[in-house]
Enzyme design. Structure first.
Site, PDB file in Angstrom:
ATOM      1  N   TYR A 131     -14.210  99.257  45.931  1.00 31.42           N
ATOM      2  CA  TYR A 131     -13.182  98.207  46.139  1.00 31.42           C
ATOM      3  C   TYR A 131     -13.350  97.036  45.165  1.00 31.42           C
ATOM      4  O   TYR A 131     -12.707  96.001  45.325  1.00 31.42           O
ATOM      5  CB  TYR A 131     -13.198  97.686  47.588  1.00 31.42           C
ATOM      6  CG  TYR A 131     -13.343  98.791  48.611  1.00 31.42           C
ATOM      7  CD1 TYR A 131     -12.264  99.649  48.889  1.00 31.42           C
ATOM      8  CD2 TYR A 131     -14.552  99.012  49.272  1.00 31.42           C
ATOM      9  CE1 TYR A 131     -12.402 100.691  49.807  1.00 31.42           C
ATOM     10  CE2 TYR A 131     -14.699 100.046  50.184  1.00 31.42           C
ATOM     11  CZ  TYR A 131     -13.620 100.884  50.440  1.00 31.42           C
ATOM     12  OH  TYR A 131     -13.757 101.921  51.335  1.00 31.42           O
ATOM     13  N   HIS A 143     -20.709 104.677  41.284  1.00 30.65           N
ATOM     14  CA  HIS A 143     -19.727 104.111  42.215  1.00 30.65           C
ATOM     15  C   HIS A 143     -20.394 103.991  43.595  1.00 30.65           C
ATOM     16  O   HIS A 143     -19.717 103.924  44.607  1.00 30.65           O
ATOM     17  CB  HIS A 143     -18.491 105.016  42.256  1.00 30.65           C
ATOM     18  CG  HIS A 143     -17.260 104.369  42.837  1.00 30.65           C
ATOM     19  ND1 HIS A 143     -16.908 103.062  42.600  1.00 30.65           N
ATOM     20  CD2 HIS A 143     -16.275 104.868  43.646  1.00 30.65           C
ATOM     21  CE1 HIS A 143     -15.784 102.784  43.230  1.00 30.65           C
ATOM     22  NE2 HIS A 143     -15.375 103.864  43.889  1.00 30.65           N
ATOM     23  N   HIS A 203     -19.527 104.922  49.299  1.00 32.77           N
ATOM     24  CA  HIS A 203     -18.280 104.168  49.171  1.00 32.77           C
ATOM     25  C   HIS A 203     -18.119 103.097  50.245  1.00 32.77           C
ATOM     26  O   HIS A 203     -17.076 102.954  50.896  1.00 32.77           O
ATOM     27  CB  HIS A 203     -17.057 105.108  49.184  1.00 32.77           C
ATOM     28  CG  HIS A 203     -15.912 104.574  48.355  1.00 32.77           C
ATOM     29  ND1 HIS A 203     -15.023 103.646  48.831  1.00 32.77           N
ATOM     30  CD2 HIS A 203     -15.527 104.833  47.087  1.00 32.77           C
ATOM     31  CE1 HIS A 203     -14.128 103.365  47.874  1.00 32.77           C
ATOM     32  NE2 HIS A 203     -14.432 104.079  46.804  1.00 32.77           N
ATOM     33  N   ASP A 253     -12.383 107.253  39.436  1.00 33.05           N
ATOM     34  CA  ASP A 253     -13.362 106.975  40.504  1.00 33.05           C
ATOM     35  C   ASP A 253     -13.405 108.067  41.564  1.00 33.05           C
ATOM     36  O   ASP A 253     -12.486 108.884  41.692  1.00 33.05           O
ATOM     37  CB  ASP A 253     -12.987 105.663  41.222  1.00 33.05           C
ATOM     38  CG  ASP A 253     -13.208 104.436  40.338  1.00 33.05           C
ATOM     39  OD1 ASP A 253     -13.467 104.611  39.133  1.00 33.05           O
ATOM     40  OD2 ASP A 253     -13.100 103.313  40.865  1.00 33.05           O
ATOM     41  N   ASP A 254     -14.480 108.000  42.330  1.00 29.90           N
ATOM     42  CA  ASP A 254     -14.658 108.717  43.612  1.00 29.90           C
ATOM     43  C   ASP A 254     -15.031 110.204  43.489  1.00 29.90           C
ATOM     44  O   ASP A 254     -15.237 110.869  44.493  1.00 29.90           O
ATOM     45  CB  ASP A 254     -13.430 108.584  44.537  1.00 29.90           C
ATOM     46  CG  ASP A 254     -13.114 107.145  44.906  1.00 29.90           C
ATOM     47  OD1 ASP A 254     -13.908 106.254  44.528  1.00 29.90           O
ATOM     48  OD2 ASP A 254     -12.078 106.898  45.544  1.00 29.90           O
ATOM     49  N   HIS A 301      -8.137 107.863  40.009  1.00 22.93           N
ATOM     50  CA  HIS A 301      -9.097 108.595  40.834  1.00 22.93           C
ATOM     51  C   HIS A 301      -9.022 110.076  40.510  1.00 22.93           C
ATOM     52  O   HIS A 301      -7.936 110.663  40.591  1.00 22.93           O
ATOM     53  CB  HIS A 301      -8.812 108.331  42.318  1.00 22.93           C
ATOM     54  CG  HIS A 301      -8.984 106.881  42.686  1.00 22.93           C
ATOM     55  ND1 HIS A 301      -7.998 105.943  42.463  1.00 22.93           N
ATOM     56  CD2 HIS A 301     -10.041 106.205  43.210  1.00 22.93           C
ATOM     57  CE1 HIS A 301      -8.439 104.747  42.852  1.00 22.93           C
ATOM     58  NE2 HIS A 301      -9.676 104.893  43.311  1.00 22.93           N
TER      59      HIS A 301
HETATM   60 NI    NI Z   1     -13.513 104.096  44.924  1.00 23.16          NI
END
Ligand code: NI
Length: 490
Positions: free
Chosen positions: A389, A348, A352, A297-298, A439
């Site tokens: 989350y 995603h 965020h 992720d991210d 991540h």
């Molecule tokens: Ni995230």
């Protein structure tokens, strides 16, 4: 005396008067030659006798024609039965000028609807003398039958006393549910709202894939209104065609989109799809092997993502990346590389944020802007989403419009930021057929990845994308924690 008699005879009349005086000719004329009498007689002739005799001639002629036509019709039927439909078990009916051969398995309802359609579409109004139709049911699956209708239009050939074939047409097939004998509807094929959302996604993907200049219609495609049960769709066991909303035709420069079933396998009831096509649906061929999906992720992040991609490439492993719109906008080439190297890209969202606490408009923007960024960078719309989350409710699920991917194995790399601890955390919490959360912005994750992959493979795990892990069968309005943990969001 004799002369007198002769005289009377010559006059053509005789009087019983004693005097033997001739009756004055004027008296005779008074009724016989009265002009009104003549007119009346003529009228009688004109009104009754002539039409009467003409009618009699007509009746005789019509009876003759009817007989001739009946003979011709019987010959035609015989010819068709022996030459064209040799094995038929058709039931023959005649109503007016419509002669119908119908499959005996057809319900009266279906037969009547088909006949009505034939009456509407054939050239009856152009004066056809006989319209012959053969309605036949061809089973496609155990559930679906195709109604094949052949129509032949005849004119009566007076000279040869025979029916002359004018036109032959095969009407576009219609489909019935063999178990209910009712026409197959969109609701039979696409059974719920989640499936309808999947179809919507597939239409968006197809519009972009088939466009000459996809970016020029990207906004229009992303704003395509949601489908409902009134959305017009044309079903066949081979494909599904969706008719676009009228007000979108011009902007999208097309009226409909035809989808192939393997592309919407997760969204349709396969009982209504041709078996040879169902056989080509994507399948997760796990063959009893334990599987794991690695998710990152991210990102993308130029400091860490390239190293992760290099490791995956070296180990010949495919993973799933849930990218942030704002990162994709900054590093589009990296997003593109992720896609080109065979990994799956999911959304995603953009900034965020915890979507559960945001306004509907903001939720929509977060998702839409990310779709746009990912499409511009990599040329695909993400088919999966992981809200930041893992925060999700019905509203977020509705706006997401695609499967929501959670995880059941948290590497805690975001917390420990330590390679050894990340590996240990995974080793102690691993569950077969699970989804690991990592991540690709963490240097410790990039550092530990080669060791992690070796360990997982050593334990007998096959590493797959989320799509494959979920058997290409994940649905919008559902969230997935692992292969075995699917929950409906309500
Ligand atoms: Ni995230």
């Amino acid at each position: 005396m004799l002369q007198l008699f002769r005289k009377y005879f010559e006059k053509g009349s005789f009087s019983m008067s004693n005097s033997f005086e001739p009756v004055p000719p004027e008296n005779k004329r008074s009724w016989l030659y009265n002009k009104w009498t003549i007119i009346s007689l003529l009228a009688l002739l004109v009104l009754i006798i002539i039409p009467g005799s003409l009618y009699s001639v007509h009746v005789v002629q019509a009876e003759l024609l009817e007989k001739e036509q009946l003979v011709a019709e019987q010959q035609l039927v015989q010819k068709l039965e022996t030459e064209i439909y040799p094995d038929n078990q058709f039931v023959q009916t005649k109503e007016g000028d419509f002669l119908t051969f119908a499959d005996p398995t057809l319900s009266d309802e279906v037969k009547a609807a088909t006949q009505e359609f034939i009456a509407k579409t054939t050239a009856k109004e152009n004066g056809a003398d006989l319209i012959l139709s053969a309605i036949h049911v061809q089973p496609i699956t155990a559930k679906v039958g195709e109604i094949v209708t052949k129509v032949i239009v005849y004119d009566w050939d007076t000279e040869h006393k025979t029916y002359k074939e004018m036109d032959q047409q095969v009407i576009d097939p219609t489909y019935i549910d063999l178990t209910t004998q009712k026409a197959v509807t969109t609701k039979d094929l696409i059974t719920d709202e989640a499936h309808l959302m999947s179809i919507h996604n597939a239409v968006q993907q197809a519009l972009l894939k088939e466009a000459k200049d996809p970016e020029s219609i990207l906004d229009q495609v992303l704003d395509l209104p949601a489908f409902d049960w009134d959305t017009q769709m044309i079903y066949s066991p081979q494909s599904l065609t969706v008719v676009l909303p009228k007000n979108k035709e011009q902007a999208l420069d097309r009226k409909k989109v035809t989808l192939s079933y393997p592309d919407i396998a997760r969204a349709v009831n396969a009982e209504y799809v041709e078996p040879s096509i169902v056989a080509t649906f994507p399948k997760n061929e796990a063959n009893g092997k334990k599987q794991i999906a690695l998710t990152f992720d991210d990102g993308p992040n130029p400091a860490t993502t390239p190293s992760i991609l290099a490791t995956l490439k070296e180990k010949n492993v495919h993973a799933t990346f849930f990218q942030l719109g704002q990162q994709v906008e900054k590093f589009p080439d990296l997003a593109k590389q992720v896609h080109e190297e065979g990994h799956l890209i999911g959304s995603h969202t953009f900034h965020h944020l915890n979507l559960v606490t945001q306004s509907n408009d903001l939720i929509q923007d977060e998702i839409r802007d990310t779709d746009k960024a990912i499409f511009k960078a990599s040329g695909i719309l993400p088919t999966l989403i992981r809200p930041p989350y893992g925060a999700v409710n019905k509203t977020v699920a509705d706006y997401s419009g695609r499967p929501i991917i959670q995880w059941d194995i948290d590497s805690l790399d975001w917390k420990t930021k330590n390679a050894a601890k990340t590996l240990q955390q995974i080793q102690t919490t691993i569950i077969p057929n699970g989804i690991i959360l990592m991540h690709d912005i963490q240097p410790s994750t990039a550092a530990v990845l080669p060791q992690l992959i070796d360990w997982l493979q050593g334990q007998g795990y096959e590493l797959v994308t989320v799509d494959q892990l979920l058997d290409y069968d994940a649905l919008p309005l559902h969230q997935y924690f692992s292969q075995d943990d699917e929950r409906v969001i309500s």
